[in-house]
Write a protein that holds these residues in place. Structure first.
Motif, PDB file in Angstrom:
ATOM      1  N   VAL A   1       0.841  -1.192   0.000  1.00  0.00           N
ATOM      2  CA  VAL A   1       0.000   0.000   0.000  1.00  0.00           C
ATOM      3  C   VAL A   1       0.881   1.248   0.000  1.00  0.00           C
ATOM      4  CG1 VAL A   1      -1.917  -1.170   1.143  1.00  0.00           C
ATOM      5  CG2 VAL A   1      -0.147  -0.046   2.526  1.00  0.00           C
ATOM      6  N   HIS A   2       0.248   2.411   0.043  1.00  0.00           N
ATOM      7  CA  HIS A   2       1.001   3.655   0.156  1.00  0.00           C
ATOM      8  C   HIS A   2       1.503   3.848   1.588  1.00  0.00           C
ATOM      9  CE1 HIS A   2      -1.154   4.449  -3.648  1.00  0.00           C
ATOM     10  NE2 HIS A   2      -0.139   5.245  -3.917  1.00  0.00           N
ATOM     11  N   PRO A   3       2.500   4.706   1.796  1.00  0.00           N
ATOM     12  CA  PRO A   3       2.994   4.954   3.162  1.00  0.00           C
ATOM     13  C   PRO A   3       1.902   5.516   4.062  1.00  0.00           C
ATOM     14  CG  PRO A   3       4.494   5.869   1.510  1.00  0.00           C
ATOM     15  CD  PRO A   3       3.252   5.471   0.779  1.00  0.00           C
ATOM     16  N   VAL A   4       2.103   5.418   5.368  1.00  0.00           N
ATOM     17  CA  VAL A   4       1.062   5.819   6.313  1.00  0.00           C
ATOM     18  C   VAL A   4       0.759   7.310   6.254  1.00  0.00           C
ATOM     19  CG1 VAL A   4       1.525   3.908   7.886  1.00  0.00           C
ATOM     20  CG2 VAL A   4       2.743   6.074   8.191  1.00  0.00           C
ATOM     21  N   ASP A   5       1.705   8.123   5.773  1.00  0.00           N
ATOM     22  CA  ASP A   5       1.460   9.567   5.694  1.00  0.00           C
ATOM     23  C   ASP A   5       0.955  10.008   4.315  1.00  0.00           C
ATOM     24  OD1 ASP A   5       3.790   9.167   4.280  1.00  0.00           O
ATOM     25  OD2 ASP A   5       4.959  10.709   5.313  1.00  0.00           O
ATOM     26  N   HIS A   6       0.652   9.050   3.449  1.00  0.00           N
ATOM     27  CA  HIS A   6       0.129   9.377   2.117  1.00  0.00           C
ATOM     28  C   HIS A   6      -1.388   9.525   2.191  1.00  0.00           C
ATOM     29  CE1 HIS A   6      -0.891   8.902  -2.161  1.00  0.00           C
ATOM     30  NE2 HIS A   6       0.382   9.158  -2.433  1.00  0.00           N
ATOM     31  N   ALA A   7      -1.918  10.411   1.370  1.00  0.00           N
ATOM     32  CA  ALA A   7      -3.362  10.670   1.395  1.00  0.00           C
ATOM     33  C   ALA A   7      -4.191   9.433   1.061  1.00  0.00           C
ATOM     34  CB  ALA A   7      -3.696  11.806   0.427  1.00  0.00           C
ATOM     35  N   ALA A   8      -3.604   8.481   0.326  1.00  0.00           N
ATOM     36  CA  ALA A   8      -4.352   7.297  -0.096  1.00  0.00           C
ATOM     37  C   ALA A   8      -4.237   6.134   0.878  1.00  0.00           C
ATOM     38  CB  ALA A   8      -3.875   6.843  -1.475  1.00  0.00           C
ATOM     39  N   PHE A   9      -3.451   6.269   1.935  1.00  0.00           N
ATOM     40  CA  PHE A   9      -3.194   5.129   2.811  1.00  0.00           C
ATOM     41  C   PHE A   9      -4.470   4.558   3.420  1.00  0.00           C
ATOM     42  CE2 PHE A   9      -2.539   3.586   7.177  1.00  0.00           C
ATOM     43  CZ  PHE A   9      -1.792   2.456   6.905  1.00  0.00           C
ATOM     44  N   GLU A  10      -5.266   5.393   4.064  1.00  0.00           N
ATOM     45  CA  GLU A  10      -6.465   4.905   4.740  1.00  0.00           C
ATOM     46  C   GLU A  10      -7.423   4.250   3.745  1.00  0.00           C
ATOM     47  OE1 GLU A  10      -6.992   4.787   7.870  1.00  0.00           O
ATOM     48  OE2 GLU A  10      -5.435   6.098   8.690  1.00  0.00           O
ATOM     49  N   ALA A  11      -7.554   4.846   2.568  1.00  0.00           N
ATOM     50  CA  ALA A  11      -8.447   4.279   1.559  1.00  0.00           C
ATOM     51  C   ALA A  11      -7.904   2.946   1.034  1.00  0.00           C
ATOM     52  CB  ALA A  11      -8.649   5.262   0.417  1.00  0.00           C
ATOM     53  N   ASP A  12      -6.580   2.871   0.861  1.00  0.00           N
ATOM     54  CA  ASP A  12      -5.969   1.597   0.456  1.00  0.00           C
ATOM     55  C   ASP A  12      -6.358   0.488   1.418  1.00  0.00           C
ATOM     56  OD1 ASP A  12      -4.644   2.620  -1.737  1.00  0.00           O
ATOM     57  OD2 ASP A  12      -2.651   2.611  -0.811  1.00  0.00           O
TER      58      ASP A  12
END
Length: 336
Positions: A96-107
């Motif tokens: 997934v994307h890193p935890v500080d990326h905007a897409a992380f939670e959605a991933d």
């Protein structure tokens, strides 16, 4: 006739003790993020599983480098569908994307929420601290995937410094070294050839980071996964790097970024026939002697060396190597 272990004398129980249930991961973790390549990777995984009689490498579907900017949600949907469509016996993970990326939670919500029970692991890149691991674990819990193992990517000098603390987190199953980002994090202090197949084994800062990550992983019973070799058309360089990672740096797993790298990694990390035969003889003798010390070819062996040679056989089994009948019977025996 070989010795047949009872449930209370099986090598995994006697020699590994509390670690007897620890997972033994495939030695190769193959990454792909483009749709056509992801599908080809999954097809190759199934083909080689049929050839070897077991799933001998993981496929990790990549959101971080695979998703186009602005298309993160669509890419998360794609990898979810691909994971769900894979055969049940196949091991499929997702980066997934890193935890500080905007897409992380959605991933996490999309992928783990829908396919969490189907995935073998979730890779979180650019982990800097235990707090990042805790954030990822919390997100998995919220998505109903609290049992999904976390693999983490160590990619900076600060993360290397914290590797032992990160490895200690109970949700972490494996630590990977992110060579490219690690080198670039040094503001040009490490030359570009530090990212190459040769330079990554000679530059002191890179060597120090590799050893720290491997040591941290082993200290906490986790799996250290070696970084990429970007010269994917250079088979000799790949084989040499994989062999050094396995024999000199303590890694038990390695990334592949091209299908041509998978078999050389399997070969480099697999014990050869001589080591397999010796390990079988020693473990068989140990069982016969009820784990008391024995002499084999003039060398004394006890519980410490028995443990080592049992782990040689575990590696051979995980890489699809042919085993002597008595050794194969130990892996065919049900776990208790």
């Amino acid at each position: 006739m070989s010795a047949s272990p009872t449930p209370t004398s099986h090598p995994r129980d006697v020699l590994l003790g509390a670690q007897a249930g620890a997972v033994v991961l495939p030695v190769c973790d193959h990454y792909s993020g483009v749709e056509a390549r992801m599908k080809k990777s999954l097809a190759l995984q199934a083909e080689m599983a049929e050839e070897f009689g077991a799933c001998v490498f993981d496929v990790t579907l990549d959101c971080e480098d695979g998703a186009p900017v602005g298309g993160e949600a669509e890419h998360a949907q794609l990898v979810t569908e691909l994971a769900l469509a894979a055969a049940p016996a196949m091991r499929v993970g997702v980066r997934v994307h890193p935890v500080d990326h905007a897409a992380f939670e959605a991933d996490i919500a999309t992928i783990a929420g829908r396919a969490g029970r189907r995935l073998s692991h979730l890779m979180v890149p650019k982990v800097e601290s235990v707090a990042d691991v805790a954030q990822a674990a919390k997100a998995l819990d919220a998505a109903g995937a609290g049992d999904l193992p976390l693999h983490v990517l160590i990619e900076s000098p600060l993360a290397v410094h914290r590797a032992f603390d990160i490895a200690a987190h109970p949700r972490v199953q494996s630590l990977s070294f992110g060579l490219m980002d690690f080198v670039s994090a040094h503001a040009g202090a490490i030359p570009a050839d530090g990212m190459g197949a040769l330079g990554q084994f000679t530059h002191p800062l890179v060597v120090r980071a590799k050893l720290a990550i491997a040591s941290a992983a082993h200290a906490h019973g986790k799996v250290p996964s070696h970084c990429v070799v970007t010269e994917f058309s250079n088979a000799l360089a790949l084989r040499a790097a994989a062999k050094r990672a396995a024999d000199e740096f303590g890694y038990t797993r390695m990334w592949s970024i091209h299908p041509s790298q998978i078999r050389p990694i399997l070969e480099a990390f697999a014990p050869d026939e001589g080591r397999i035969d010796l390990a079988t003889r020693i473990v068989d003798a140990a069982i016969r002697q009820n784990w008391a010390p024995v002499s084999i070819d003039g060398t004394l062996h006890d519980r410490a060396s028995y443990r080592h040679f049992w782990q040689v056989l575990e590696r051979a089994h995980a890489t699809g190597r042919p085993l002597p009948a008595e050794a194969q019977a130990w892996f065919d025996a049900p776990k208790h």
